[in-house]
Design a protein around this motif. Structure first.
Motif, PDB file in Angstrom:
ATOM      1  N   ILE A 171       0.832  -1.209   0.000  1.00  9.28           N
ATOM      2  CA  ILE A 171       0.000   0.000   0.000  1.00  9.28           C
ATOM      3  C   ILE A 171       0.864   1.256   0.000  1.00  9.28           C
ATOM      4  CG2 ILE A 171      -1.615   1.355   1.408  1.00  9.28           C
ATOM      5  CD1 ILE A 171      -3.067  -1.189   2.086  1.00  9.28           C
ATOM      6  N   THR A 172       1.976   1.226   0.723  1.00  6.98           N
ATOM      7  CA  THR A 172       2.883   2.382   0.727  1.00  6.98           C
ATOM      8  C   THR A 172       3.437   2.632  -0.673  1.00  6.98           C
ATOM      9  OG1 THR A 172       3.506   2.008   3.036  1.00  6.98           O
ATOM     10  CG2 THR A 172       5.002   3.350   1.714  1.00  6.98           C
ATOM     11  N   THR A 173       3.752   1.569  -1.392  1.00  6.30           N
ATOM     12  CA  THR A 173       4.243   1.698  -2.771  1.00  6.30           C
ATOM     13  C   THR A 173       3.194   2.349  -3.661  1.00  6.30           C
ATOM     14  OG1 THR A 173       5.665  -0.252  -2.555  1.00  6.30           O
ATOM     15  CG2 THR A 173       5.072   0.427  -4.789  1.00  6.30           C
ATOM     16  N   ILE A 174       1.937   1.968  -3.492  1.00  6.24           N
ATOM     17  CA  ILE A 174       0.863   2.476  -4.349  1.00  6.24           C
ATOM     18  C   ILE A 174       0.458   3.900  -3.980  1.00  6.24           C
ATOM     19  CG2 ILE A 174      -1.520   2.115  -5.126  1.00  6.24           C
ATOM     20  CD1 ILE A 174      -1.115  -0.887  -4.460  1.00  6.24           C
TER      21      ILE A 174
ATOM     22  N   SER B 119      -1.317   9.046  -5.865  1.00  8.34           N
ATOM     23  CA  SER B 119      -2.206  10.185  -6.112  1.00  8.34           C
ATOM     24  C   SER B 119      -3.489   9.973  -5.343  1.00  8.34           C
ATOM     25  CB  SER B 119      -2.517  10.312  -7.610  1.00  8.34           C
ATOM     26  OG  SER B 119      -3.219   9.171  -8.063  1.00  8.34           O
ATOM     27  N   ALA B 120      -4.388  10.945  -5.434  1.00  8.69           N
ATOM     28  CA  ALA B 120      -5.694  10.821  -4.792  1.00  8.69           C
ATOM     29  C   ALA B 120      -6.466   9.649  -5.394  1.00  8.69           C
ATOM     30  CB  ALA B 120      -6.482  12.120  -4.963  1.00  8.69           C
ATOM     31  N   LEU B 121      -6.292   9.429  -6.706  1.00 10.36           N
ATOM     32  CA  LEU B 121      -6.967   8.318  -7.371  1.00 10.36           C
ATOM     33  C   LEU B 121      -6.469   6.973  -6.841  1.00 10.36           C
ATOM     34  CD1 LEU B 121      -8.820   7.143  -9.557  1.00 10.36           C
ATOM     35  CD2 LEU B 121      -6.894   7.339 -11.173  1.00 10.36           C
ATOM     36  N   SER B 122      -5.149   6.832  -6.706  1.00  6.03           N
ATOM     37  CA  SER B 122      -4.605   5.565  -6.216  1.00  6.03           C
ATOM     38  C   SER B 122      -5.048   5.297  -4.782  1.00  6.03           C
ATOM     39  CB  SER B 122      -3.070   5.566  -6.309  1.00  6.03           C
ATOM     40  OG  SER B 122      -2.503   6.526  -5.445  1.00  6.03           O
ATOM     41  N   ILE B 123      -5.130   6.340  -3.967  1.00  6.53           N
ATOM     42  CA  ILE B 123      -5.595   6.181  -2.584  1.00  6.53           C
ATOM     43  C   ILE B 123      -7.053   5.717  -2.563  1.00  6.53           C
ATOM     44  CG2 ILE B 123      -6.130   7.412  -0.438  1.00  6.53           C
ATOM     45  CD1 ILE B 123      -3.714   9.215  -1.033  1.00  6.53           C
ATOM     46  N   ALA B 124      -7.878   6.329  -3.426  1.00 11.67           N
ATOM     47  CA  ALA B 124      -9.298   5.964  -3.487  1.00 11.67           C
ATOM     48  C   ALA B 124      -9.469   4.518  -3.954  1.00 11.67           C
ATOM     49  CB  ALA B 124     -10.032   6.915  -4.424  1.00 11.67           C
TER      50      ALA B 124
ATOM     51  N   LEU C 299      -2.711  -2.076  -9.361  1.00 12.49           N
ATOM     52  CA  LEU C 299      -2.652  -0.718  -8.811  1.00 12.49           C
ATOM     53  C   LEU C 299      -1.223  -0.217  -8.642  1.00 12.49           C
ATOM     54  CD1 LEU C 299      -5.506  -0.848  -6.122  1.00 12.49           C
ATOM     55  CD2 LEU C 299      -5.549   0.271  -8.360  1.00 12.49           C
ATOM     56  N   THR C 300      -0.248  -1.125  -8.576  1.00 13.09           N
ATOM     57  CA  THR C 300       1.146  -0.679  -8.452  1.00 13.09           C
ATOM     58  C   THR C 300       1.624   0.007  -9.727  1.00 13.09           C
ATOM     59  OG1 THR C 300       2.006  -2.833  -9.198  1.00 13.09           O
ATOM     60  CG2 THR C 300       1.732  -2.515  -6.824  1.00 13.09           C
ATOM     61  N   LEU C 301       0.860  -0.115 -10.820  1.00  9.41           N
ATOM     62  CA  LEU C 301       1.203   0.561 -12.075  1.00  9.41           C
ATOM     63  C   LEU C 301       0.891   2.056 -12.016  1.00  9.41           C
ATOM     64  CD1 LEU C 301      -0.217  -2.108 -14.585  1.00  9.41           C
ATOM     65  CD2 LEU C 301       2.174  -1.788 -13.897  1.00  9.41           C
ATOM     66  N   LEU C 302       0.074   2.454 -11.033  1.00 10.57           N
ATOM     67  CA  LEU C 302      -0.301   3.869 -10.898  1.00 10.57           C
ATOM     68  C   LEU C 302       0.732   4.637 -10.095  1.00 10.57           C
ATOM     69  CD1 LEU C 302      -4.090   3.436  -9.970  1.00 10.57           C
ATOM     70  CD2 LEU C 302      -3.151   3.957 -12.239  1.00 10.57           C
TER      71      LEU C 302
ATOM     72  N   ILE D 115       7.917  -6.556  -5.101  1.00 10.34           N
ATOM     73  CA  ILE D 115       6.676  -6.561  -4.327  1.00 10.34           C
ATOM     74  C   ILE D 115       5.464  -6.305  -5.215  1.00 10.34           C
ATOM     75  CG2 ILE D 115       6.551  -4.091  -3.722  1.00 10.34           C
ATOM     76  CD1 ILE D 115       5.992  -5.126  -0.810  1.00 10.34           C
ATOM     77  N   ASP D 116       5.711  -5.752  -6.416  1.00 12.56           N
ATOM     78  CA  ASP D 116       4.622  -5.459  -7.345  1.00 12.56           C
ATOM     79  C   ASP D 116       3.912  -6.721  -7.830  1.00 12.56           C
ATOM     80  OD1 ASP D 116       5.507  -2.899  -7.045  1.00 12.56           O
ATOM     81  OD2 ASP D 116       6.391  -2.724  -9.041  1.00 12.56           O
ATOM     82  N   TYR D 117       4.578  -7.888  -7.728  1.00 10.80           N
ATOM     83  CA  TYR D 117       4.012  -9.126  -8.259  1.00 10.80           C
ATOM     84  C   TYR D 117       3.311  -9.977  -7.200  1.00 10.80           C
ATOM     85  CZ  TYR D 117       6.719  -8.085 -12.442  1.00 10.80           C
ATOM     86  OH  TYR D 117       7.232  -7.475 -13.573  1.00 10.80           O
ATOM     87  N   VAL D 118       3.347  -9.547  -5.946  1.00 12.81           N
ATOM     88  CA  VAL D 118       2.765 -10.350  -4.869  1.00 12.81           C
ATOM     89  C   VAL D 118       1.263 -10.561  -5.084  1.00 12.81           C
ATOM     90  CG1 VAL D 118       2.255 -10.437  -2.396  1.00 12.81           C
ATOM     91  CG2 VAL D 118       4.521  -9.741  -3.170  1.00 12.81           C
ATOM     92  N   GLY D 119       0.546  -9.497  -5.411  1.00 12.84           N
ATOM     93  CA  GLY D 119      -0.893  -9.609  -5.635  1.00 12.84           C
ATOM     94  C   GLY D 119      -1.231 -10.526  -6.796  1.00 12.84           C
ATOM     95  N   LEU D 120      -0.446 -10.460  -7.863  1.00 13.28           N
ATOM     96  CA  LEU D 120      -0.670 -11.297  -9.041  1.00 13.28           C
ATOM     97  C   LEU D 120      -0.521 -12.777  -8.699  1.00 13.28           C
ATOM     98  CD1 LEU D 120      -1.103 -11.634 -12.101  1.00 13.28           C
ATOM     99  CD2 LEU D 120       1.383 -11.352 -12.378  1.00 13.28           C
ATOM    100  N   ILE D 121       0.569 -13.136  -8.025  1.00 18.01           N
ATOM    101  CA  ILE D 121       0.790 -14.537  -7.647  1.00 18.01           C
ATOM    102  C   ILE D 121      -0.272 -14.992  -6.649  1.00 18.01           C
ATOM    103  CG2 ILE D 121       2.439 -16.205  -6.720  1.00 18.01           C
ATOM    104  CD1 ILE D 121       3.226 -14.916  -9.381  1.00 18.01           C
TER     105      ILE D 121
END
Length: 388
Positions: A225-228, A288-293, A282-285, A356-362
């Motif tokens: 979440i910190t990354t995003i 921003s306010a959008l990523s937080i939402a 979401l790690t591709l974003l 860490i960007d791939y954790v959600g995918l796996i």
């Protein structure tokens, strides 16, 4: 409802808090202990595997000890273990205290369920048991965000200190409030294993694989979440996830009764897998306010199928062997914690090997595998039943 049950609920609440708060303080703990995020995540593995092994084994070897005495001793050991977790000088010692805390929790939780059932009339036992289990969920909803906020505002050590304090209150409450409680008939571990068949084992594997996928992401949710979002204190996101989890428990139970456990489990597994993959998307974003939402939305929705599958899974397991329900459910709890431990291990491996960007995918792929296994199990079980 017997008011004495609420002291047992407080016990499962603080155990749930202790289990889930690690995810929220993982980054600060790793930095302070001078270890990697992946290494710090193995604290979750240690707790989960110790719990998974400890629940059936300790429950068997301590059977001749009075129930109330075991509840007091197990919660006291849990209190001491968390107290030492707050002051340990090294990561190695923290690892040891987490294992001790897990073994104590593995002994307390099934005993709390047994005690709650004995404190109420037979017609209210289902509600009493649901209260005990709800304590763990509230630990996720309320305890983990509070512990995360304390840990990130002051120090991660204070999160364990807070757990230790509430555990001490629980220990005193159990000692004062609970009456002497008779134990049920003894059943050996060997006898417990006799109730198993291939269908039950495959269904338990669904639980392990799906939980592994879910907790791959949950264990490392703070750095993800910190990354995003570029937000370090993620307590508000954990609160949203917890609200979704509570709602998911209710929705899962409702749909299990309305459309059946198999359909409910398939729907929740499918939704869970897609939401886990969303974290990697979401790690591709850019933050921003959008990523937080979007993270807030995914965190809230994630808890619904993630925890909604539990009532369906346990209901399905009971339907496979109704006469051995309590034994099968104890192994279901062990499977759950084994999945939690494996999630931390595999997630740490993914981070170490790639990103860490791939954790959600796996995570989502693993839940998809669980979905396919259950589809096979359901087809096999239904076909076998129709042939009889």
């Amino acid at each position: 409802m017997n008011y004495r049950i609420f002291i047992l609920v407080l016990g499962t609440f603080i155990i749930g808090t202790d289990d889930f708060v690690i995810a929220g303080i993982l980054t600060s703990l790793a930095e302070d202990m001078n270890v990697s995020i992946a290494m710090a995540g193995q604290l979750v593995t240690a707790f989960a595997i110790a719990y998974a092994i400890g629940a059936p084994v300790l429950g068997t070897i301590t059977f001749n000890i009075p129930l109330k005495a075991l509840l007091v001793v197990s919660m006291l050991i849990f209190t001491i273990a968390n107290g030492f977790s707050a002051i340990v000088p090294s990561f190695g010692w923290l690892f040891v205290t987490r294992v001790v805390a897990a073994l104590a929790a593995a002994l307390f939780t099934p005993l709390a369920m047994a005690a709650s059932a004995s404190l109420v009339p037979v017609t209210m036992r289902g509600r009493a048991l649901s209260f005990i289990i709800t304590g763990i969920t509230v630990g996720l909803i309320l305890g983990a965000p509070i512990g995360t906020w304390v840990g990130n505002t002051i120090s991660w050590r204070y999160s364990f200190a807070l757990v230790s304090l509430v555990s001490l209150i629980t220990t005193i409450g159990v000692f004062i409030m609970l009456p002497k409680i008779e134990r049920e008939a003894y059943i050996s571990l060997k006898e417990r294993l006799k109730s198993f068949n291939k269908t039950i084992l495959l269904t338990l594997s669904v639980s392990i694989i799906a939980t592994t996928g879910g907790f791959m992401t949950y264990t490392y949710i703070a750095p993800i979440i910190t990354t995003i979002t570029d937000i370090e204190n993620i307590s508000i996101f954990l609160l949203l996830l917890g609200i979704g989890a509570l709602f998911g428990n209710l929705v899962g139970g409702y749909f299990t009764d309305r459309i059946g456990a198999p359909k409910t489990l398939m729907l929740t597994l499918a939704g869970f897998g897609m939401l886990l993959i969303a974290f990697s998307m979401l790690t591709l974003l850019n933050p921003s306010a959008l990523s937080i939402a979007l993270v807030s939305l995914v965190a809230l929705l994630w808890g619904i199928p993630g925890f909604g599958m539990n009532p369906a899974l346990n209901s399905y397991l009971i339907s496979l062997s109704p006469h051995h329900a309590s034994m099968i459910l104890s192994f279901s709890a062990s499977a759950l914690y084994l999945g939690i431990g494996l999630g931390a291990v595999i997630g740490g491996g993914v981070i170490s090997i790639s990103s860490i960007d791939y954790v959600g995918l796996i995570s989502g792929i693993l839940v998809g595998i669980a979905f396919m296994i259950f589809t096979f199990v359901q087809h096999f079980f239904v076909k076998k039943r129709e042939l009889k």
